[in-house]
Design a protein around this motif. Structure first.
Motif, PDB file in Angstrom:
ATOM      1  N   PRO A 177       0.824  -1.220   0.000  1.00 26.65           N
ATOM      2  CA  PRO A 177       0.000   0.000   0.000  1.00 26.65           C
ATOM      3  C   PRO A 177       0.856   1.267   0.000  1.00 26.65           C
ATOM      4  O   PRO A 177       1.970   1.283   0.511  1.00 26.65           O
ATOM      5  N   MET A 178       0.319   2.324  -0.584  1.00 23.69           N
ATOM      6  CA  MET A 178       1.023   3.595  -0.680  1.00 23.69           C
ATOM      7  C   MET A 178       0.155   4.706  -0.077  1.00 23.69           C
ATOM      8  O   MET A 178      -0.304   5.595  -0.785  1.00 23.69           O
ATOM      9  N   PRO A 179      -0.081   4.661   1.237  1.00 21.08           N
ATOM     10  CA  PRO A 179      -0.979   5.645   1.859  1.00 21.08           C
ATOM     11  C   PRO A 179      -0.469   7.079   1.785  1.00 21.08           C
ATOM     12  O   PRO A 179      -1.251   8.011   1.883  1.00 21.08           O
ATOM     13  N   GLU A 180       0.844   7.284   1.595  1.00 20.33           N
ATOM     14  CA  GLU A 180       1.382   8.645   1.492  1.00 20.33           C
ATOM     15  C   GLU A 180       0.996   9.316   0.183  1.00 20.33           C
ATOM     16  O   GLU A 180       1.044  10.537   0.068  1.00 20.33           O
ATOM     17  N   TYR A 181       0.597   8.527  -0.818  1.00 20.52           N
ATOM     18  CA  TYR A 181       0.160   9.070  -2.107  1.00 20.52           C
ATOM     19  C   TYR A 181      -1.235   9.643  -1.921  1.00 20.52           C
ATOM     20  O   TYR A 181      -2.193   8.921  -1.640  1.00 20.52           O
TER      21      TYR A 181
END
Length: 187
Positions: A177-181
């Motif tokens: 997952p890339m929650p910072e995006y």
């Protein structure tokens, strides 16, 4: 006696091939897109060896850089090397030394595969909404007649790009997952 054995072997071969054909899904000879999971039987998290075993060697190999992550990419194109048309490409997490797990799959204009709902390149925006409902995120670029929409399916993004309300490309990701995006819909 030899005729009976030969006839029995021939009948058994026909029976086995018929059973094999009956158990395989009929997709009209086209590939399969599984939103939130993978394409062509290749799934997020697979290794590059799995991709090569299923699809053969890529047309080209390269890198893709994002704001939050870098990838090593395998490209499968159609057309000439001078004027290729993206069919599909696979982005593996760049570990700095080697290829990591498959993190994103992108499908381009040359890919003819469909989802089980019949969605693929060439589908209308209204057909996508009928199949999947309202997207979790939508960005509209009216000057270019572009729309980018994203759904969160199985905790992975299924992103669809439209030009003039027609699907021209889509992608499935990310394995990690890339929650910072900020545009990532899977929170």
């Amino acid at each position: 006696m030899r005729t009976i054995v030969t006839l029995s072997v021939a009948m058994l071969s026909i029976l086995l091939s018929t059973c094999k054909q009956a158990t395989q899904p009929d997709n009209g000879g086209q590939g399969i897109i599984v939103p939130g999971e993978g394409v062509e039987g290749i799934k997020l998290g697979d290794l590059k060896e799995t991709v090569v075993a299923k699809l053969g060697n890529p047309t080209s190999v390269g890198w893709a850089d994002g704001i939050y992550r870098s990838w090593r990419a395998y490209f499968y194109d159609e057309g000439s090397r001078v004027n290729p048309i993206m069919k599909i490409h696979f982005c593996f997490i760049d570990s700095g030394v080697d290829y990591g797990p498959l993190d994103e799959i992108s499908i381009g204009p040359a890919y003819k595969g469909r989802t089980k709902e019949g969605i693929g390149v060439g589908s209308l925006l209204s057909q996508v909404h009928q199949a999947y409902g309202s997207p979790d995120r939508s960005l509209n670029f009216p000057q270019q007649n572009w729309i980018d929409e994203a759904y969160c399916i199985n905790q992975h993004m299924f992103q669809i790009h439209y030009e003039d309300s027609i699907v021209t490309a889509c992608s499935i990701g990310y394995f990690i997952p890339m929650p910072e995006y900020p545009l990532y819909p899977c929170r």
